[in-house]
Design a protein around this motif. Structure first.
Motif, PDB file in Angstrom:
ATOM      1  N   LEU A 107       0.813  -1.211  -0.045  1.00 35.52           N
ATOM      2  CA  LEU A 107       0.037  -0.030   0.048  1.00 35.52           C
ATOM      3  C   LEU A 107       1.026   1.126  -0.088  1.00 35.52           C
ATOM      4  N   SER A 108       1.947   1.137   0.690  1.00 38.59           N
ATOM      5  CA  SER A 108       2.892   2.409   0.629  1.00 38.59           C
ATOM      6  C   SER A 108       3.387   2.531  -0.562  1.00 38.59           C
ATOM      7  N   TYR A 110       2.644   1.299  -3.602  1.00 37.24           N
ATOM      8  CA  TYR A 110       1.513   1.662  -4.501  1.00 37.24           C
ATOM      9  C   TYR A 110       1.116   3.258  -4.426  1.00 37.24           C
ATOM     10  N   SER A 111       0.947   3.660  -3.176  1.00 34.46           N
ATOM     11  CA  SER A 111       0.355   5.103  -3.025  1.00 34.46           C
ATOM     12  C   SER A 111       1.188   6.189  -3.636  1.00 34.46           C
ATOM     13  N   VAL A 115       0.304   5.816  -7.783  1.00 36.63           N
ATOM     14  CA  VAL A 115      -0.691   6.707  -7.887  1.00 36.63           C
ATOM     15  C   VAL A 115      -0.454   8.027  -8.484  1.00 36.63           C
ATOM     16  N   SER A 185      -5.067  12.089  -6.046  1.00 31.21           N
ATOM     17  CA  SER A 185      -4.029  11.271  -5.788  1.00 31.21           C
ATOM     18  C   SER A 185      -4.517  10.657  -4.444  1.00 31.21           C
ATOM     19  N   ALA A 189      -5.668   6.656  -4.276  1.00 35.71           N
ATOM     20  CA  ALA A 189      -4.785   5.653  -3.458  1.00 35.71           C
ATOM     21  C   ALA A 189      -5.915   4.995  -2.556  1.00 35.71           C
ATOM     22  N   CYS A 193      -6.073   1.222  -2.993  1.00 37.05           N
ATOM     23  CA  CYS A 193      -5.665   0.351  -1.628  1.00 37.05           C
ATOM     24  C   CYS A 193      -6.753  -0.726  -1.314  1.00 37.05           C
TER      25      CYS A 193
END
Length: 208
Positions: A107-108, A110-111, A115, A185, A189, A193
């Protein structure tokens, strides 16, 4: 670089030719090189040609933004939870429950690294460069959703194309309202997520 002819060619290369080519089978390293060069080009054009000043939309009603994002996110959560429960119960919250460290890491990454670049290209760059090419602004929004979905063609999954098209419409509406890459964004995200969390990450290329 600001002529209609140049922008038309630029649009075709960045938003059609390159995404379609990524769906073909050739060197991953070459694809990464093309992607990196393309991103650097986008940054250069935004800063040097369009003189873009990145703002957080200081006049935005933050309370309204979070309220709208929560409502849309809640609806998405209900629909996707039911979908995963009906199609693949074992995947439902699987990564969150069984691999929490991987969940946090993905998640970190990806964001911050997926994103934001996507929104910089598909919202900020797109509308800054092509807003005056089309008189019909609804068509401009619809076209944005189309090319955003096209960017995910390499997944070769019809559901992914549909989801990214709908996501493109949502993100475009948020960007046009806020004029903020950061805020769109954040919304992107949150929804992305959630899809990974609920168990739909596999079809979107998330490691599981």
């Amino acid at each position: 670089m600001k002529s209609v002819q140049y922008k038309t060619l630029e649009f075709f290369v960045i938003f059609i030719l390159v995404p379609v080519s990524f769906a073909l089978n050739y060197s991953l390293w070459l694809k990464l090189a093309i992607g990196c060069l393309g991103f650097l080009y986008v940054i250069y054009v935004l800063l040097k040609v369009e003189n873009e000043k990145f703002k957080i939309a200081p006049n935005l009603n933050w309370k309204l933004f979070w309220k709208e994002t929560f409502i849309k996110g809640f609806i998405i959560a209900i629909i996707t939870t039911i979908f995963v429960w009906m199609t693949d119960k074992e995947a439902l919250f699987n990564v969150l429950l069984n691999k929490p460290k991987l969940w946090i890491f993905i998640l970190s990454v990806y964001s911050f690294f997926s994103v934001y670049p996507q929104e910089l290209i598909y919202r900020t760059f797109y509308f800054k460069r092509y807003h005056n090419l089309f008189d019909n602004k609804r068509f401009l929004v619809f076209l944005n959703a189309i090319v955003f979905a096209l960017a995910h063609l390499f997944f070769k999954n019809t559901l992914v194309i549909l989801l990214t098209f709908l996501g493109g419409l949502l993100f475009t509406m948020t960007y046009r309202k806020t004029q903020s890459t950061l805020l769109v964004s954040i919304e992107h995200a949150i929804y992305g997520c959630w899809l990974f969390t609920v168990g739909m990450g596999g079809m979107l290329g998330f490691p599981e």
